[in-house]
Design a protein around this motif. Structure first.
Motif, PDB file in Angstrom:
ATOM      1  N   GLN A  17       0.947  -1.235   0.116  1.00 19.31           N
ATOM      2  CA  GLN A  17      -0.118   0.154   0.180  1.00 19.31           C
ATOM      3  C   GLN A  17       0.828   1.313   0.031  1.00 19.31           C
ATOM      4  O   GLN A  17       0.440   2.134  -0.601  1.00 19.31           O
ATOM      5  CB  GLN A  17      -0.848   0.104   1.182  1.00 19.31           C
ATOM      6  CG  GLN A  17      -1.898  -1.012   1.074  1.00 19.31           C
ATOM      7  CD  GLN A  17      -3.323  -0.768   0.063  1.00 19.31           C
ATOM      8  OE1 GLN A  17      -3.159   0.328  -0.308  1.00 19.31           O
ATOM      9  NE2 GLN A  17      -3.963  -1.617   0.084  1.00 19.31           N
ATOM     10  N   ASP A  18       2.122   1.165   0.843  1.00 17.23           N
ATOM     11  CA  ASP A  18       2.748   2.425   0.729  1.00 17.23           C
ATOM     12  C   ASP A  18       3.616   2.620  -0.711  1.00 17.23           C
ATOM     13  O   ASP A  18       3.759   3.722  -1.074  1.00 17.23           O
ATOM     14  CB  ASP A  18       4.119   2.186   1.869  1.00 17.23           C
ATOM     15  CG  ASP A  18       3.403   2.030   3.276  1.00 17.23           C
ATOM     16  OD1 ASP A  18       2.482   2.789   3.597  1.00 17.23           O
ATOM     17  OD2 ASP A  18       3.947   1.443   4.189  1.00 17.23           O
ATOM     18  N   ARG A  21       1.285   4.260  -3.031  1.00 17.92           N
ATOM     19  CA  ARG A  21       1.011   5.663  -2.510  1.00 17.92           C
ATOM     20  C   ARG A  21       2.263   6.348  -3.151  1.00 17.92           C
ATOM     21  O   ARG A  21       2.425   7.324  -3.708  1.00 17.92           O
ATOM     22  CB  ARG A  21       0.851   5.886  -1.334  1.00 17.92           C
ATOM     23  CG  ARG A  21       0.579   7.333  -0.703  1.00 17.92           C
ATOM     24  CD  ARG A  21       0.420   7.583   0.608  1.00 17.92           C
ATOM     25  NE  ARG A  21       1.624   6.650   1.633  1.00 17.92           N
ATOM     26  CZ  ARG A  21       2.873   7.202   1.860  1.00 17.92           C
ATOM     27  NH1 ARG A  21       3.318   8.236   1.322  1.00 17.92           N
ATOM     28  NH2 ARG A  21       3.501   6.339   2.474  1.00 17.92           N
ATOM     29  N   ALA A  24       2.438   6.613  -7.036  1.00 17.36           N
ATOM     30  CA  ALA A  24       1.329   7.222  -7.705  1.00 17.36           C
ATOM     31  C   ALA A  24       1.830   8.789  -7.554  1.00 17.36           C
ATOM     32  O   ALA A  24       1.646   9.682  -8.325  1.00 17.36           O
ATOM     33  CB  ALA A  24       0.168   7.180  -6.765  1.00 17.36           C
ATOM     34  N   GLY A  25       2.587   9.399  -6.408  1.00 20.99           N
ATOM     35  CA  GLY A  25       3.174  10.456  -6.250  1.00 20.99           C
ATOM     36  C   GLY A  25       4.439  11.092  -7.203  1.00 20.99           C
ATOM     37  O   GLY A  25       4.783  11.933  -7.074  1.00 20.99           O
TER      38      GLY A  25
END
Length: 139
Positions: A17-18, A21, A24-25
């Motif tokens: 999950q990290d 994130r 995606a950034g």
């Protein structure tokens, strides 16, 4: 590591999950992101997380790790090995991907992501699908 992702003092590693994130950034791929993707998704079975100590110890491998976040060829190869199918399209904002796992059945659904590059879009989709996949229970 702390410059790359926000690290909680109690957090000992980075999970799928990290990674979703963080990827995606990103505006472009990087060797460190490639190492994270490699450690989480490129082994025989995807890992739930990888310790920061392990990543630090493996930085000498950076020149040898495939460019998953910079090369659509490597990213698509990883997706195929993980059993993920992804439809990628260029958009006015970057790249849009819809990914699904054919072996998981229709009820598993699909993931739709947007990213700055085709390779990042493929990596995010692959990681996102594995992050939400139920993990086997240890006996």
């Amino acid at each position: 590591m702390s410059a790359f992702i926000a690290v909680d003092p109690d957090q000992r590693g980075i999970g799928l999950q990290d990674a979703v994130r963080v990827l995606a950034g990103m505006r472009e791929g990087s060797p460190l992101a490639d190492l994270i993707v490699h450690c989480l998704l490129a082994s025989s079975e995807p890992r739930e997380s990888v310790d920061f100590d392990v990543l630090s110890a493996m930085t000498w491998l950076l020149p040898m790790v495939p460019g998953y976040t910079t090369s659509p060829v490597h990213a698509r190869g990883l997706a195929i090995r993980r059993g993920v199918r992804i439809d990628v399209r260029a958009t006015s904002e970057g790249w849009s991907s819809v990914g699904w796992m054919p072996d998981a059945g229709r009820e598993a659904g699909a993931v739709e992501v947007g990213a700055a590059s085709e390779a990042l879009s493929l990596c995010i989709c692959t990681a996102a699908l594995h992050a939400r996949r139920p993990q086997p229970v240890a006996a």
